[in-house]
Design a protein around this motif. Structure first.
Motif, PDB file in Angstrom:
ATOM      1  N   LYS A 196    -115.746 -13.311  29.926  1.00 18.86           N
ATOM      2  CA  LYS A 196    -115.927 -11.888  30.179  1.00 18.86           C
ATOM      3  C   LYS A 196    -115.175 -11.442  31.429  1.00 18.86           C
ATOM      4  CE  LYS A 196    -118.534  -9.689  27.974  1.00 18.86           C
ATOM      5  NZ  LYS A 196    -118.327  -8.887  26.735  1.00 18.86           N
ATOM      6  N   THR A 197    -115.125 -12.305  32.450  1.00 17.25           N
ATOM      7  CA  THR A 197    -114.408 -11.966  33.679  1.00 17.25           C
ATOM      8  C   THR A 197    -112.918 -11.818  33.408  1.00 17.25           C
ATOM      9  OG1 THR A 197    -116.060 -13.093  35.050  1.00 17.25           O
ATOM     10  CG2 THR A 197    -113.881 -12.730  36.027  1.00 17.25           C
ATOM     11  N   ALA A 198    -112.409 -12.681  32.544  1.00 20.32           N
ATOM     12  CA  ALA A 198    -110.981 -12.608  32.203  1.00 20.32           C
ATOM     13  C   ALA A 198    -110.680 -11.427  31.291  1.00 20.32           C
ATOM     14  CB  ALA A 198    -110.539 -13.905  31.528  1.00 20.32           C
ATOM     15  N   GLY A 199    -111.723 -10.817  30.761  1.00 14.93           N
ATOM     16  CA  GLY A 199    -111.543  -9.685  29.848  1.00 14.93           C
ATOM     17  C   GLY A 199    -111.635  -8.356  30.563  1.00 14.93           C
ATOM     18  N   SER A 252    -118.648  -8.955  37.806  1.00 14.66           N
ATOM     19  CA  SER A 252    -118.598 -10.400  37.613  1.00 14.66           C
ATOM     20  C   SER A 252    -119.408 -11.119  38.686  1.00 14.66           C
ATOM     21  CB  SER A 252    -117.147 -10.883  37.637  1.00 14.66           C
ATOM     22  OG  SER A 252    -117.087 -12.286  37.555  1.00 14.66           O
ATOM     23  N   ASP A 253    -119.254 -10.690  39.934  1.00 13.43           N
ATOM     24  CA  ASP A 253    -119.998 -11.313  41.037  1.00 13.43           C
ATOM     25  C   ASP A 253    -121.490 -11.061  40.897  1.00 13.43           C
ATOM     26  OD1 ASP A 253    -117.641 -12.197  42.106  1.00 13.43           O
ATOM     27  OD2 ASP A 253    -117.494 -10.618  43.626  1.00 13.43           O
ATOM     28  N   LYS A 286    -124.382 -13.964  40.473  1.00 14.65           N
ATOM     29  CA  LYS A 286    -125.509 -14.089  41.398  1.00 14.65           C
ATOM     30  C   LYS A 286    -126.828 -14.198  40.641  1.00 14.65           C
ATOM     31  CE  LYS A 286    -123.378 -11.622  45.279  1.00 14.65           C
ATOM     32  NZ  LYS A 286    -123.381 -10.371  46.091  1.00 14.65           N
ATOM     33  N   LYS A 287    -126.976 -13.399  39.587  1.00 13.49           N
ATOM     34  CA  LYS A 287    -128.203 -13.475  38.788  1.00 13.49           C
ATOM     35  C   LYS A 287    -128.338 -14.848  38.129  1.00 13.49           C
ATOM     36  CE  LYS A 287    -128.831  -8.569  37.685  1.00 13.49           C
ATOM     37  NZ  LYS A 287    -127.854  -8.058  38.655  1.00 13.49           N
ATOM     38  N   LEU A 288    -127.221 -15.366  37.630  1.00 14.72           N
ATOM     39  CA  LEU A 288    -127.251 -16.693  37.013  1.00 14.72           C
ATOM     40  C   LEU A 288    -127.674 -17.751  38.027  1.00 14.72           C
ATOM     41  CD1 LEU A 288    -124.009 -16.572  34.841  1.00 14.72           C
ATOM     42  CD2 LEU A 288    -126.318 -16.900  33.964  1.00 14.72           C
ATOM     43  N   ASN A 289    -127.036 -17.738  39.191  1.00 16.26           N
ATOM     44  CA  ASN A 289    -127.260 -18.799  40.174  1.00 16.26           C
ATOM     45  C   ASN A 289    -128.620 -18.705  40.859  1.00 16.26           C
ATOM     46  OD1 ASN A 289    -124.780 -20.075  39.762  1.00 16.26           O
ATOM     47  ND2 ASN A 289    -123.732 -18.775  41.246  1.00 16.26           N
ATOM     48  N   LYS A 290    -129.130 -17.485  41.033  1.00 18.13           N
ATOM     49  CA  LYS A 290    -130.382 -17.332  41.772  1.00 18.13           C
ATOM     50  C   LYS A 290    -131.614 -17.643  40.935  1.00 18.13           C
ATOM     51  CE  LYS A 290    -133.004 -14.158  44.676  1.00 18.13           C
ATOM     52  NZ  LYS A 290    -133.045 -12.820  45.340  1.00 18.13           N
TER      53      LYS A 290
END
Length: 229
Positions: free
Chosen positions: A117-120, A127-128, A132-136
């Motif tokens: 998705k970031t490359a799209g 993207s950031d 953050k939601k994924l990592n937290k």
């Protein structure tokens, strides 16, 4: 006209391969040996001028009529809402060196989805924010689980954990991220159903409402006098 389980079981073998329709592009192909295989016919882009494609779903009866319909509906959602070409996504997953299916974790799929998705079309800021939601909250809770065994209860546990610290809007958005990752897993062939979809209807984010406190009756005359003044 939609098929029934009885009709599917009774479809005879013929000398030539043939297909019967269940509607909305879902087809059941019957080969000369009597084998039956589900396909979903669609266009990409999803317009009348789009190229016609057949996505191979899987064999019957391993994939039941109901399961085939659910997969078709998931793929339609990806196609029309996210603009993902199901056939390209499936091919990409085969070309990608995931390792064994049993080792494929939610985290592996989530990071691949995020990179795609970031490359799209995503902006750097969005993207950031998603990362953050994924990592937290998300990856620490379910990142290590195999992608095809995650349940609605697993997703709900993440949701409630975020709600407990009073971040209801973050919980709602995180559920959206989880659901999109699982949609992507369905598209690339590593899941058949997205268990997070039901939570949007049956387990919505809890809402908290703060009301202004009531004024005591003894203070009402003073309030009215102040309002008149």
């Amino acid at each position: 006209m939609a098929l029934t389980d009885k009709e599917v079981r009774a479809l005879p073998q013929r000398s030539q391969r043939y297909r019967v329709s269940d509607g909305a592009g879902l087809l059941l192909e019957v080969d000369p040996a009597g084998g039956k295989y589900w396909l979903w016919r669609h266009r990409f882009p999803p317009t009348k001028d789009g190229r016609r494609q057949d996505l191979r779903i899987g064999p019957y009866p391993r994939i039941s009529l109901k399961a085939a319909r659910d997969i078709r509906d998931e793929q339609k959602r990806l196609l029309y809402e996210d603009g993902i070409n199901p056939c390209d996504a499936k091919k990409r997953s085969k070309d990608h060196r995931w390792g064994t299916h049993a080792q494929l974790t939610f985290e592996a799929v989530a990071l691949d989805w995020h990179a795609t998705k970031t490359a799209g079309t995503w902006t750097e800021r969005h993207s950031d924010d998603v990362l953050k939601k994924l990592n937290k909250d998300i990856l620490p809770a379910i990142g290590g689980r195999a992608i095809d065994v995650i349940t609605a209860q697993d997703c709900l546990a993440v949701l409630r954990s975020i709600e407990q610290r009073g971040s209801n809007e973050t919980a709602k958005r995180s559920l959206g991220v989880i659901s999109q990752v699982l949609d992507y897993a369905v598209a690339i062939g590593h899941c058949t159903i997205n268990p997070a979809h039901s939570l949007k209807r049956h387990a919505p984010v809890k809402q908290t409402t703060s009301h202004y406190p009531c004024i005591p009756w003894s203070e009402l005359p003073e309030l009215l006098a102040a309002m008149r003044a």
